[in-house]
Scaffold this motif. Structure first.
Motif, PDB file in Angstrom:
ATOM      1  N   GLY A 146     -27.675  -6.180  75.510  1.00 24.78           N
ATOM      2  CA  GLY A 146     -27.881  -5.196  76.572  1.00 24.78           C
ATOM      3  C   GLY A 146     -27.882  -3.769  76.045  1.00 24.78           C
ATOM      4  N   ILE A 147     -27.006  -3.478  75.088  1.00 21.76           N
ATOM      5  CA  ILE A 147     -26.972  -2.142  74.487  1.00 21.76           C
ATOM      6  C   ILE A 147     -28.303  -1.819  73.813  1.00 21.76           C
ATOM      7  CG2 ILE A 147     -25.944  -0.805  72.597  1.00 21.76           C
ATOM      8  CD1 ILE A 147     -23.276  -2.172  73.277  1.00 21.76           C
ATOM      9  N   VAL A 148     -28.856  -2.806  73.129  1.00 19.02           N
ATOM     10  CA  VAL A 148     -30.134  -2.610  72.450  1.00 19.02           C
ATOM     11  C   VAL A 148     -31.239  -2.315  73.460  1.00 19.02           C
ATOM     12  CG1 VAL A 148     -31.933  -3.793  71.118  1.00 19.02           C
ATOM     13  CG2 VAL A 148     -29.541  -3.938  70.404  1.00 19.02           C
ATOM     14  N   LEU A 149     -31.213  -2.995  74.617  1.00 22.93           N
ATOM     15  CA  LEU A 149     -32.210  -2.716  75.657  1.00 22.93           C
ATOM     16  C   LEU A 149     -32.147  -1.254  76.083  1.00 22.93           C
ATOM     17  CD1 LEU A 149     -31.947  -5.855  77.996  1.00 22.93           C
ATOM     18  CD2 LEU A 149     -33.686  -5.361  76.280  1.00 22.93           C
ATOM     19  N   GLY A 150     -30.925  -0.744  76.279  1.00 21.75           N
ATOM     20  CA  GLY A 150     -30.767   0.651  76.668  1.00 21.75           C
ATOM     21  C   GLY A 150     -31.210   1.618  75.594  1.00 21.75           C
ATOM     22  N   LEU A 151     -30.841   1.338  74.350  1.00 20.61           N
ATOM     23  CA  LEU A 151     -31.235   2.203  73.243  1.00 20.61           C
ATOM     24  C   LEU A 151     -32.750   2.211  73.069  1.00 20.61           C
ATOM     25  CD1 LEU A 151     -28.497   1.391  70.569  1.00 20.61           C
ATOM     26  CD2 LEU A 151     -28.735   3.494  71.912  1.00 20.61           C
ATOM     27  N   ALA A 152     -33.392   1.069  73.303  1.00 20.71           N
ATOM     28  CA  ALA A 152     -34.845   0.992  73.169  1.00 20.71           C
ATOM     29  C   ALA A 152     -35.519   1.916  74.180  1.00 20.71           C
ATOM     30  CB  ALA A 152     -35.322  -0.443  73.358  1.00 20.71           C
ATOM     31  N   GLY A 153     -34.982   1.954  75.411  1.00 19.17           N
ATOM     32  CA  GLY A 153     -35.539   2.847  76.413  1.00 19.17           C
ATOM     33  C   GLY A 153     -35.396   4.303  76.019  1.00 19.17           C
ATOM     34  N   ALA A 154     -34.191   4.689  75.579  1.00 23.09           N
ATOM     35  CA  ALA A 154     -33.954   6.072  75.166  1.00 23.09           C
ATOM     36  C   ALA A 154     -34.830   6.451  73.982  1.00 23.09           C
ATOM     37  CB  ALA A 154     -32.471   6.266  74.834  1.00 23.09           C
ATOM     38  N   ALA A 155     -34.927   5.535  73.006  1.00 19.08           N
ATOM     39  CA  ALA A 155     -35.722   5.808  71.812  1.00 19.08           C
ATOM     40  C   ALA A 155     -37.200   5.918  72.155  1.00 19.08           C
ATOM     41  CB  ALA A 155     -35.501   4.714  70.773  1.00 19.08           C
ATOM     42  N   GLY A 156     -37.672   5.051  73.054  1.00 23.36           N
ATOM     43  CA  GLY A 156     -39.080   5.079  73.420  1.00 23.36           C
ATOM     44  C   GLY A 156     -39.472   6.372  74.102  1.00 23.36           C
ATOM     45  N   PHE A 157     -38.633   6.839  75.044  1.00 24.47           N
ATOM     46  CA  PHE A 157     -38.928   8.083  75.757  1.00 24.47           C
ATOM     47  C   PHE A 157     -38.993   9.272  74.805  1.00 24.47           C
ATOM     48  CE2 PHE A 157     -37.165   6.012  79.712  1.00 24.47           C
ATOM     49  CZ  PHE A 157     -38.355   6.061  80.415  1.00 24.47           C
ATOM     50  N   THR A 158     -38.064   9.336  73.859  1.00 28.89           N
ATOM     51  CA  THR A 158     -37.976  10.507  72.973  1.00 28.89           C
ATOM     52  C   THR A 158     -38.893  10.384  71.755  1.00 28.89           C
ATOM     53  OG1 THR A 158     -36.039   9.520  71.885  1.00 28.89           O
ATOM     54  CG2 THR A 158     -35.635  11.038  73.694  1.00 28.89           C
ATOM     55  N   LEU A 159     -38.921   9.192  71.144  1.00 24.53           N
ATOM     56  CA  LEU A 159     -39.691   9.026  69.911  1.00 24.53           C
ATOM     57  C   LEU A 159     -41.178   9.221  70.159  1.00 24.53           C
ATOM     58  CD1 LEU A 159     -39.533   8.339  66.901  1.00 24.53           C
ATOM     59  CD2 LEU A 159     -39.740   5.912  67.510  1.00 24.53           C
ATOM     60  N   GLY A 160     -41.663   8.751  71.312  1.00 16.21           N
ATOM     61  CA  GLY A 160     -43.077   8.927  71.615  1.00 16.21           C
ATOM     62  C   GLY A 160     -43.468  10.389  71.656  1.00 16.21           C
ATOM     63  N   GLY A 161     -42.680  11.189  72.368  1.00 16.98           N
ATOM     64  CA  GLY A 161     -42.970  12.618  72.438  1.00 16.98           C
ATOM     65  C   GLY A 161     -42.873  13.298  71.094  1.00 16.98           C
ATOM     66  N   VAL A 162     -41.867  12.922  70.308  1.00 20.12           N
ATOM     67  CA  VAL A 162     -41.675  13.547  68.992  1.00 20.12           C
ATOM     68  C   VAL A 162     -42.825  13.216  68.053  1.00 20.12           C
ATOM     69  CG1 VAL A 162     -40.238  13.515  66.916  1.00 20.12           C
ATOM     70  CG2 VAL A 162     -39.167  13.648  69.170  1.00 20.12           C
ATOM     71  N   LEU A 163     -43.223  11.939  67.990  1.00 18.69           N
ATOM     72  CA  LEU A 163     -44.279  11.532  67.064  1.00 18.69           C
ATOM     73  C   LEU A 163     -45.613  12.175  67.420  1.00 18.69           C
ATOM     74  CD1 LEU A 163     -43.494   7.721  66.534  1.00 18.69           C
ATOM     75  CD2 LEU A 163     -43.206   9.589  64.887  1.00 18.69           C
ATOM     76  N   VAL A 164     -45.941  12.208  68.710  1.00 18.13           N
ATOM     77  CA  VAL A 164     -47.210  12.812  69.128  1.00 18.13           C
ATOM     78  C   VAL A 164     -47.204  14.313  68.852  1.00 18.13           C
ATOM     79  CG1 VAL A 164     -48.671  13.333  71.108  1.00 18.13           C
ATOM     80  CG2 VAL A 164     -47.711  11.050  70.851  1.00 18.13           C
ATOM     81  N   THR A 165     -46.051  14.953  69.086  1.00 17.80           N
ATOM     82  CA  THR A 165     -45.947  16.395  68.878  1.00 17.80           C
ATOM     83  C   THR A 165     -46.015  16.757  67.397  1.00 17.80           C
ATOM     84  OG1 THR A 165     -44.578  16.609  70.862  1.00 17.80           O
ATOM     85  CG2 THR A 165     -44.530  18.434  69.293  1.00 17.80           C
TER      86      THR A 165
END
Length: 472
Positions: A146-165
């Motif tokens: 369950g912790i991994v599910l939560g971390l995946a959501g947080a990472a996806g929201f932030t990492l996507g913006g960072v990589l594109v930027t």
């Protein structure tokens, strides 16, 4: 399949196996969120139409949802390790293909293949946890999941913006797919060296006709839900869905015929007679009905109703994801002592969070991103209390030999619910937004979220009272 649990070497290294499979789940979870962040850039660079962009997201969900039961059954037949490694390898290669795509249609095709390989990979995660952690450590293992599910959501929201930027090496949006390649290679190497090997079951093979019929039936159900709004829910949409229902009913009869001939059906028919498991699947449906749709509605409300910039709107969800992680850690320990009561408590906390959200929007003319982030933390904590132990609770009555089939049914139910929630609640939100206001639309959506969560809690309570299935 019992060899996995009884093998002392496997028991000694099972926490390393856990780390491997949840890493794959993390990669899958990040991919679900990271692509959404990159969609505007993808559309601009590939000159993709709006229909093509919708298909980039939808085709992945359709491929995954329609094939995940087949992927779970393949794990039962060929062993979770073999199918897991095959799935991760396929997911890695198709991620590379997505990143190299030169047109909208090519990216759609690559995403179709990526969803299909995810359907091989993901069911083996829950199946492996179910098989390796049948003792007192089960709650802790599923808590980590369950912790991994939560971390995946947080990472996806932030990492996507960072990589594109950052636009690393001028690759732009392509890096959101390329990032899966090194992680996939590491997971494959670790799995090949550590995961236990399970011999293939002698004399068993995949129920190919069942797999084809199930694929067509679920495609008829899910496809119209995702694309119906594009054609204003015309008659063909409802006809296709009715055909899907009829095909699924025929699928069950087909599977019974396969079993009567001594074959191995795609689904374990005994699971259909397990009252706790079936009630649990209904709870899963209504929980996920209010899951992905919630994030869609909140994203649209923030950007269109409150004019919050996209990146800032994405960051609003990060505190929610972090409280989800905290709740997942808490729920594992509490579930060992209180069972499914923890899940019911989590449903109550989610409803409180929705009430606070409606109050904030009603009482504050223009709630800031910070205010919304604080309010959403309550909802995220409730989600974490439910999602982390939910899979463990629903699969608790499934015998080890059917772990893959049970996990596949769980995954299919969750994805169908996600698609149905996005379509149904999204349609209500957009209709009311156009006719009245975004605030009233949010209120209506939150009412539907609350109703869905209440039904989930009712079936969780009913699941606790299910009589034991002595035939298993």
């Amino acid at each position: 399949m019992h060899q996995i649990v009884s093998n002392p070497v496997d028991s000694q290294h099972r926490w390393w196996v856990l780390a491997i499979v949840v890493s794959a789940q993390f990669m899958f979870g990040v991919d679900a969120f990271i692509v959404n962040v990159a969609i505007p850039t993808i559309a601009a660079e590939l000159h993709a139409s709006s229909a093509q962009i919708e298909a980039v997201i939808a085709i992945y969900l359709i491929a995954y949802a329609t094939l995940v039961v087949t992927g779970g059954r393949l794990g039962d037949i060929y062993g979770t390790r073999n199918v897991f490694i095959t799935g991760v390898a396929g997911f890695t290669v198709t991620s590379l293909w997505c990143g190299l795509a030169q047109s909208g249609p090519e990216l759609i095709t690559a995403r179709l293949a990526q969803g299909a390989t995810a359907a091989l990979m993901v069911p083996q995660v829950l199946a492996t946890l179910h098989l390796l952690f049948a003792d007192a450590a089960r709650g802790r293992a599923f808590g980590i999941y369950g912790i991994v599910l939560g971390l995946a959501g947080a990472a996806g929201f932030t990492l996507g913006g960072v990589l594109v930027t950052l636009d690393l090496a001028g690759l732009g949006w392509r890096t959101v797919f390329f990032v899966n390649v090194p992680l996939g290679i590491i997971i494959i190497g670790a799995a090949a060296g550590i995961m236990p090997t399970v011999p293939r079951r002698a004399g068993t093979r995949l129920d190919i006709p069942g797999a084809v019929v199930l694929f067509i039936g679920l495609l008829c159900l899910i496809g119209p839900l995702l694309f119906g709004h594009d054609i204003n829910w015309a008659a063909p949409v409802w006809l296709a869905m009715a055909a899907g229902v009829a095909i699924i009913a025929g699928f069950v009869r087909l599977e019974r015929a396969v079993a009567s001939r001594g074959g191995m059906p795609l689904i374990d028919l005994a699971l259909l007679s397990d009252p706790a498991f079936m009630r649990g699947l209904v709870a899963v449906f209504f929980f996920f009905f209010a899951n992905l749709s919630f994030y869609l509605i909140m994203t649209m409300f923030m950007q269109r109703g409150l004019q919050i910039p996209p990146l800032q709107a994405g960051l609003v969800f990060v505190p929610l994801a972090l409280t989800f992680v905290v709740a997942s850690r808490h729920s594992g320990a509490r579930a060992r002592h209180r069972g499914t009561l923890v899940l019911i408590e989590g449903c109550a906390v989610q409803i409180i969070g929705l009430a606070l959200l409606v109050a904030a929007v009603e009482w504050i003319d223009a709630p800031s991103a910070t205010t919304l982030a604080l309010v959403l933390m309550v909802f995220g904590y409730g989600q974490g209390l439910v999602m982390a132990p939910l899979s463990s609770a629903v699969l608790s009555t499934v015998k080890p030999a059917s772990a893959g089939a049970g996990s596949g049914m769980y995954g299919t139910t969750a994805q169908i619910a996600n698609a149905a929630g996005v379509a149904a609640i999204g349609a209500v939100f957009f209709a009311i937004e156009a006719a009245a206001s975004a605030r009233l639309a949010l209120f209506a959506a939150c009412t539907l979220f609350t109703l869905s969560i209440i039904i989930c809690a009712v079936f969780l309570s009913w699941m606790r009272r299910a009589p034991p299935d002595h035939t298993r």
